[in-house]
Design an enzyme around this catalytic site. Sequence first.
Site, PDB file in Angstrom:
ATOM      1  N   CYS A   1      30.920  84.347 -27.448  1.00 11.10           N
ATOM      2  CA  CYS A   1      29.560  84.778 -26.794  1.00 11.10           C
ATOM      3  C   CYS A   1      29.512  84.934 -25.202  1.00 11.10           C
ATOM      4  O   CYS A   1      29.569  85.954 -24.635  1.00 11.10           O
ATOM      5  CB  CYS A   1      28.189  84.022 -27.470  1.00 11.10           C
ATOM      6  SG  CYS A   1      28.316  84.614 -29.144  1.00 11.10           S
ATOM      7  N   ILE A   2      29.541  83.614 -24.671  1.00 11.18           N
ATOM      8  CA  ILE A   2      29.491  83.462 -23.252  1.00 11.18           C
ATOM      9  C   ILE A   2      30.176  84.220 -22.353  1.00 11.18           C
ATOM     10  O   ILE A   2      29.938  84.642 -21.441  1.00 11.18           O
ATOM     11  CB  ILE A   2      29.208  81.938 -22.994  1.00 11.18           C
ATOM     12  CG1 ILE A   2      28.071  81.236 -23.794  1.00 11.18           C
ATOM     13  CG2 ILE A   2      28.736  81.931 -21.434  1.00 11.18           C
ATOM     14  CD1 ILE A   2      27.768  79.862 -23.484  1.00 11.18           C
TER      15      ILE A   2
END
Length: 431
Positions: free
Chosen positions: A269-270
């Site tokens: 994600c990040i």
Amino acid sequence: MSLLEKIRNRNAIIGIIGLGYVGIPLALSSSKAGFRVVGFDILPQRIEGLNARKSPIKYIRDADIAKMVDAGFEATGDFSRSKECDALIICVPTPLNKSREPDLSFVTSTTELIAPHFREEQLLSLESTTWPGTTEELLLPYIAKAGLTVGEDFYLVYSPEREDPGNTHFTPQTIPKIVGGKSPRCLEAGKALYGSFIDTIVPVSSTQTAEMVKLVENIYRSVNIGLVNELKIVAEAMGLDIFEVIDAAKTKPFGYTAYYPGPGVGGHCIPIDPFYLTWKAREFGLHTRFIELAGEINASMPQYVATKVVQALNTKGKSMNGAKILALGIAYKRNVDDVRESPSVTVLKLLYEWGAVVSYSDPYVSAFPKMRDHAFNLESIDLCPETIASYDAVILLTDHNDFDYKMIEANSDILIDTRGKYRNNANIIRA
């Protein structure tokens, strides 16, 4: 019988497409709520393992998979069986390509496999992270081609996954679920589906809004982690312990949320999601400088850490070339077996390229997996005092609970800490 009636009566069959870190927990939750679940994947080994009641994810127990199978779960690679399902939930990866641009090939290929089998009174939900507009731009044409009308005889929603692998405090059932529909009737169907096995549903006005919510959540984290990573470098130059500073700052009961630095950012994600918005923003003539700066800082941290190893060796009169370096942890965060986008792996690669003889120990990753950008023929080594002492430097990259930190500290010649695990030893190098 209508879709809503099937959901309310628990007669609906739920199809989960993509049996990974998002799909399996979702399958477990929906099965526990009384639904029959069919799981779809393209990996034969994954399918065979699940049907044999084996979990492919370390923190999910075999017993939980067995219970789900006993309740009627079946994994398959036959996507024509999607026609059996009343609700289809897509949970496939959305990575970046080599040019750091969105790669929706998994979503596209998945939709092409199931689209010929779309039928009336079926719901399609996309959970994969993407830019605002994807659900309608990408999926809607397939539904129209099937001769179905969204909001009348077919339902389309976007509901972003919010999994936090390894977090025992939250489950798919207890994490509030964002749901956006293409139409009011689509939203009603989405709320009914997810509300049947998730405690709190948060409806939003559109699929685009729901898509934006997920990006905002992870951009917020990326920017704050980028900030503390930069502050770590400043604090180090001033001779300050950034972890002590953050712990003191978080005692303020308002206006501050603690984020901690590390060797970079990892996971699916990040490191990836912010670039989906920066890419889409260009379509509107906008340049997301703040988001991109945070990404640059986070991406630079592995080199900062690797440079710290060089400096540490120099203080002992040792060269990086030929030095034996042991990396503790290659997963992207503690207590998981996920190495996707792991900064630990990038640090390992840099040390190897600079001439070091690298090894690793990770209780969650027994053998170095095949990865797009990194290839090491390594297996995790068992730790003991003699093993630790045989290395020129040991670097803590992922702070798993399973490590014997006192033993590591007592037997390391050079110990570099990127996670703030060692706080009261001036001989340990912070990185």
